[in-house]
Design a protein around this motif. Structure first.
Motif: not given
Length: 169
Positions: A60-64
């Motif tokens: 859900l964050e869409g980034r590492p």
């Protein structure tokens, strides 16, 4: 109970007290009920709930994210997340990548398989919640989104009064 910062309006405690049973009901339905089990089953993989929570949070964050960032989002201690990430790594659902800003740090990102599983999980929940409020008016759905976002932001900000210590495992 006296106000923490003197800004609460009269009657606010009664308003919150009246809604607390509904908040507990919703929390139980979302976190402990059959809905989560059903959503997890749709992914086609078997994981413990905490590991799945970490995977979904990453997706859900869409980034590492760093392990510490995952722990912050899940409101758990860092060693707990480290164990969950290790389980996800063994299953091929996440991988570690170098942090371009700090070579001493690893970032965690979902693999294609992990992202697909988390997406199936999220879509199942979204579909269920959409169905639950399908009969609501557009205005009611917009009000829910606006007020829920405001409530979550304000509660999160108010927690700073307690410090930044996550709960113990």
């Amino acid at each position: 109970m006296p106000p923490l910062d003197g800004t609460e309006r009269p009657g606010a405690e009664d308003d919150v007290l009246a809604v607390m049973p509904r908040l507990a009901q919703l929390s139980n339905v979302v976190s402990r009920g059959r809905l989560v089990e059903h959503a997890m089953a749709t992914t086609g993989i078997t994981l413990e709930r905490p590991a799945f929570g970490a995977l979904v949070s990453l997706h859900l964050e869409g980034r590492p994210l760093r392990i510490s960032e995952i722990a912050d989002r899940l409101q758990v201690v860092q060693p707990h997340v480290t164990r969950q990430v290790q389980q996800l790594e063994r299953r091929g659902l996440v991988r570690r990548i170098g942090d371009p800003g700090d070579r001493r740090v690893s970032l965690i990102e979902p693999t294609a398989e992990g992202a697909a599983a988390a997406d199936r999980y999220a879509r199942t929940l979204i579909g269920w919640f959409t169905g639950a409020i399908a009969h609501w008016s557009d205005e009611d759905r917009e009000d829910l989104g606006r007020l829920l976002a405001r409530f979550a932001d304000d509660v999160t900000a108010h927690l700073s009064v307690l410090g930044d210590t996550p709960p113990v495992e």
